[in-house]
Design an enzyme around this catalytic site. Structure first.
Site, PDB file in Angstrom:
ATOM      1  N   ARG A  66       0.850  -1.192   0.000  1.00  0.00           N
ATOM      2  CA  ARG A  66       0.000   0.000   0.000  1.00  0.00           C
ATOM      3  C   ARG A  66       0.880   1.234   0.000  1.00  0.00           C
ATOM      4  O   ARG A  66       2.056   1.159   0.261  1.00  0.00           O
ATOM      5  CB  ARG A  66      -0.882  -0.006   1.242  1.00  0.00           C
ATOM      6  CG  ARG A  66      -0.100  -0.426   2.523  1.00  0.00           C
ATOM      7  CD  ARG A  66      -0.476   0.243   3.764  1.00  0.00           C
ATOM      8  NE  ARG A  66      -0.345   1.672   3.724  1.00  0.00           N
ATOM      9  CZ  ARG A  66       0.783   2.356   3.879  1.00  0.00           C
ATOM     10  NH1 ARG A  66       1.929   1.711   4.076  1.00  0.00           N
ATOM     11  NH2 ARG A  66       0.780   3.677   3.842  1.00  0.00           N
ATOM     12  N   GLY A  67       0.248   2.344  -0.396  1.00  0.00           N
ATOM     13  CA  GLY A  67       0.999   3.595  -0.468  1.00  0.00           C
ATOM     14  C   GLY A  67       1.280   3.938  -1.917  1.00  0.00           C
ATOM     15  O   GLY A  67       1.841   3.123  -2.650  1.00  0.00           O
ATOM     16  N   ALA A  68       0.918   5.119  -2.317  1.00  0.00           N
ATOM     17  CA  ALA A  68       0.890   5.474  -3.738  1.00  0.00           C
ATOM     18  C   ALA A  68       2.167   5.157  -4.519  1.00  0.00           C
ATOM     19  O   ALA A  68       2.115   4.451  -5.530  1.00  0.00           O
ATOM     20  CB  ALA A  68       0.517   6.948  -3.878  1.00  0.00           C
ATOM     21  N   ARG A 100      -7.538  -0.358  -6.800  1.00  0.00           N
ATOM     22  CA  ARG A 100      -7.812   0.731  -5.837  1.00  0.00           C
ATOM     23  C   ARG A 100      -7.877   2.021  -6.658  1.00  0.00           C
ATOM     24  O   ARG A 100      -6.948   2.322  -7.416  1.00  0.00           O
ATOM     25  CB  ARG A 100      -6.722   0.835  -4.764  1.00  0.00           C
ATOM     26  CG  ARG A 100      -6.662  -0.365  -3.831  1.00  0.00           C
ATOM     27  CD  ARG A 100      -5.720  -0.115  -2.666  1.00  0.00           C
ATOM     28  NE  ARG A 100      -6.325   0.810  -1.684  1.00  0.00           N
ATOM     29  CZ  ARG A 100      -5.613   1.395  -0.712  1.00  0.00           C
ATOM     30  NH1 ARG A 100      -4.301   1.219  -0.634  1.00  0.00           N
ATOM     31  NH2 ARG A 100      -6.216   2.198   0.150  1.00  0.00           N
ATOM     32  N   GLN A 207      -2.287   2.467  10.089  1.00  0.00           N
ATOM     33  CA  GLN A 207      -1.014   2.549   9.367  1.00  0.00           C
ATOM     34  C   GLN A 207       0.036   3.337  10.164  1.00  0.00           C
ATOM     35  O   GLN A 207       1.233   3.091  10.056  1.00  0.00           O
ATOM     36  CB  GLN A 207      -1.194   3.200   7.983  1.00  0.00           C
ATOM     37  CG  GLN A 207      -1.899   2.352   6.952  1.00  0.00           C
ATOM     38  CD  GLN A 207      -3.381   2.578   6.902  1.00  0.00           C
ATOM     39  OE1 GLN A 207      -4.012   2.867   7.929  1.00  0.00           O
ATOM     40  NE2 GLN A 207      -4.007   2.435   5.749  1.00  0.00           N
ATOM     41  N   ASP A 248      -2.132  10.597  -2.253  1.00  0.00           N
ATOM     42  CA  ASP A 248      -2.473   9.514  -3.167  1.00  0.00           C
ATOM     43  C   ASP A 248      -2.856  10.033  -4.542  1.00  0.00           C
ATOM     44  O   ASP A 248      -2.769   9.300  -5.536  1.00  0.00           O
ATOM     45  CB  ASP A 248      -3.611   8.678  -2.566  1.00  0.00           C
ATOM     46  CG  ASP A 248      -3.120   7.944  -1.347  1.00  0.00           C
ATOM     47  OD1 ASP A 248      -3.056   8.561  -0.265  1.00  0.00           O
ATOM     48  OD2 ASP A 248      -2.741   6.766  -1.477  1.00  0.00           O
ATOM     49  N   ASN A 258      -5.572  12.222   0.458  1.00  0.00           N
ATOM     50  CA  ASN A 258      -4.672  11.471   1.319  1.00  0.00           C
ATOM     51  C   ASN A 258      -5.505  10.709   2.336  1.00  0.00           C
ATOM     52  O   ASN A 258      -6.733  10.870   2.409  1.00  0.00           O
ATOM     53  CB  ASN A 258      -3.662  12.409   2.000  1.00  0.00           C
ATOM     54  CG  ASN A 258      -2.496  11.639   2.599  1.00  0.00           C
ATOM     55  OD1 ASN A 258      -1.837  10.853   1.928  1.00  0.00           O
ATOM     56  ND2 ASN A 258      -2.263  11.840   3.888  1.00  0.00           N
ATOM     57  N   LYS A 259      -4.841   9.898   3.146  1.00  0.00           N
ATOM     58  CA  LYS A 259      -5.560   9.064   4.107  1.00  0.00           C
ATOM     59  C   LYS A 259      -6.595   9.865   4.889  1.00  0.00           C
ATOM     60  O   LYS A 259      -6.322  10.983   5.326  1.00  0.00           O
ATOM     61  CB  LYS A 259      -4.546   8.437   5.076  1.00  0.00           C
ATOM     62  CG  LYS A 259      -5.118   7.490   6.096  1.00  0.00           C
ATOM     63  CD  LYS A 259      -5.977   6.385   5.518  1.00  0.00           C
ATOM     64  CE  LYS A 259      -5.297   5.657   4.410  1.00  0.00           C
ATOM     65  NZ  LYS A 259      -6.198   4.816   3.611  1.00  0.00           N
TER      66      LYS A 259
HETATM   67  C1  LIG Z   1       2.738   8.491   0.158  1.00  0.00           C
HETATM   68  S1  LIG Z   1       1.847   7.058  -0.192  1.00  0.00           S
HETATM   69  C2  LIG Z   1       1.193   6.764   1.368  1.00  0.00           C
HETATM   70  C3  LIG Z   1      -0.227   7.172   1.376  1.00  0.00           C
HETATM   71  O1  LIG Z   1      -1.011   6.016   1.072  1.00  0.00           O
HETATM   72  C4  LIG Z   1      -1.797   5.763   2.197  1.00  0.00           C
HETATM   73  O2  LIG Z   1      -3.010   5.171   1.897  1.00  0.00           O
HETATM   74  P1  LIG Z   1      -3.140   3.556   2.018  1.00  0.00           P
HETATM   75  O3  LIG Z   1      -2.463   3.161   3.280  1.00  0.00           O
HETATM   76  O4  LIG Z   1      -4.635   3.342   2.022  1.00  0.00           O
HETATM   77  O5  LIG Z   1      -2.469   3.028   0.773  1.00  0.00           O
HETATM   78  C5  LIG Z   1      -1.995   7.112   2.811  1.00  0.00           C
HETATM   79  O6  LIG Z   1      -2.905   7.876   2.079  1.00  0.00           O
HETATM   80  C6  LIG Z   1      -0.624   7.658   2.719  1.00  0.00           C
HETATM   81  O7  LIG Z   1      -0.488   9.017   2.832  1.00  0.00           O
END
Ligand SMILES: CSC[C@H]1O[C@H](OP(=O)(O)O)[C@H](O)[C@@H]1O
Length: 364
Positions: A66-68, A100, A207, A248, A258-259
């Site tokens: 996960r993570g962009a 996603r 996270q 994201d 973002n989250k």
């Molecule tokens: C800089 S990418 C990390 C970014 O992705 C996370 O979302 P997820 O854990 O659902 O993939 C979150 O938005 C982070 O900031």
């Protein structure tokens, strides 16, 4: 107030995703995409060997990876895997992109690998080469963002080593390098300018508490975890000097997805006069999305809110609202740090210039 012990700082990488040419797989020996299973952290470091695209897509959906930025890398490796296995490469790229919807990098990485495969007349080697280039580009972008962001932070009027608040996880687990926002914090720590990292736990999937704390501990940062609800009182107590978060998807006008929980932090930061900084590579800037209203926000299963590790938290039949992201308007963003430099103040023009490959408005 307890601060977790800071072990000796070390150059450390969790290697969230990588390609192996020849491993035992469900189909006999062959290539695979190997993922550090982030759903098992911090308790266990377990790697998932994905020998087909369906496994990659499922891993993305379950947030195994996960993570962009790393999703962009995995999107490209997934297409290369389909090509290597003689699967329908275009269908694979589409399946990956749909896994996603919010992080633009996932579809972007898959499309780049698909284009390389097509341009080379259907060459699996070309798709893999492009995936490796994307991996290397992200590592370089991460290092550049860390430098730009740390220099920006060093210019802030501070009478103490910075007390930095972050949300979710934006470190080496989401990157080909040391990450985005957390890479900036790690650089501040190396320079002796980090007083404390405040880590929002980041409900519902934690996270922050699980992954950012894991990275902070492994890299020796002084950090303290807090419930998301406690952030406001930290601002009110003057304990936050800077907020750094990831992204994201950044729309053409600078609106940033973002989250979930990021937007309230931006409002708090503005109210308390604290700089609010987004750190993201250019691969997260999407000029085809005009503004925040056009960003598709992933809605995830309510069970992530009503249960914790399989234990019900709510009465049977409870419904839950569970958007994975929220959108912060550009007016609340002090700066966007990319590998190209620092935009401050953020404006649609500056974003457009940056996404067209020109120098940003301000460069430090
Ligand atoms: C800089 S990418 C990390 C970014 O992705 C996370 O979302 P997820 O854990 O659902 O993939 C979150 O938005 C982070 O900031």
């Amino acid at each position: 107030m307890d601060t977790a012990p800071a072990p000796a700082a070390e150059a450390w990488s969790p290697r969230p995703a990588y390609w192996l040419d020849d491993v035992p797989t469900a189909y006999g020996h062959g290539p695979a995409v190997v993922l550090l299973d982030q759903t098992r952290l911090p308790a266990e470091e377990v790697r998932l060997v994905c020998s087909d695209v369906a496994t990659v897509v499922d891993a993305v959906r379950r947030l195994v990876v996960r993570g962009a930025p790393v999703l962009g890398i995995v999107g490209a490796y997934g297409v290369a895997l389909a090509a290597a296995r003689g699967e329908d490469v275009k269908a694979a790229a589409d399946d990956i992109a749909r896994a996603r919807p919010t992080a633009v990098n996932l579809a972007w990485g898959a499309r780049r690998a698909l284009a390389a495969w097509q341009a080379a007349g259907g060459s699996a080697e070309a798709a893999l080469r492009e995936a490796r280039v994307i991996h290397e580009e992200d590592a370089a972008a991460s290092a550049a963002m860390a430098g730009h962001g740390a220099r920006f932070a060093a210019g802030l009027p501070a009478e103490r080593p910075l007390q930095v608040l972050t949300h979710c996880n934006t470190g080496a687990l989401v990157s080909g390098g040391e990450g985005t926002a957390l890479a900036v914090v790690r650089e501040l720590h190396r320079a002796g300018r980090l007083g404390r990292l405040w880590v929002d736990e980041t409900r519902p999937l934690l996270q922050g508490a699980r992954l950012t704390a894991y990275e902070a501990a492994r890299t020796g940062m002084p950090y303290t975890v807090l419930s998301d609800n406690a952030a406001g009182s930290l601002f009110a107590a003057g304990e936050v000097d800077l907020v750094v978060v990831g992204a994201d998807r950044i729309a053409a006008d600078g609106a940033t997805a973002n989250k979930v929980g990021t937007y309230p932090l931006a409002v708090l930061a503005r109210h308390h006069g604290v700089p609010f900084v987004v750190v993201a590579p250019m691969s997260t800037v999407d000029r085809d999305t005009p503004d925040g209203a056009a960003i598709v926000v992933e809605q995830r299963d309510g069970g992530e809110v009503t249960e914790m590790a399989g234990t019900p938290l709510t009465p049977p039949g409870s419904t839950a609202y569970n958007p994975a992201f929220d959108v912060t308007p550009p007016a609340l963003i002090t700066a966007i740090v990319t590998e190209s430099g620092v935009l401050s103040p953020v404006s649609a023009i500056a974003i457009a210039r940056m996404s067209a490959g020109h120098d940003p408005v301000m460069r430090r």
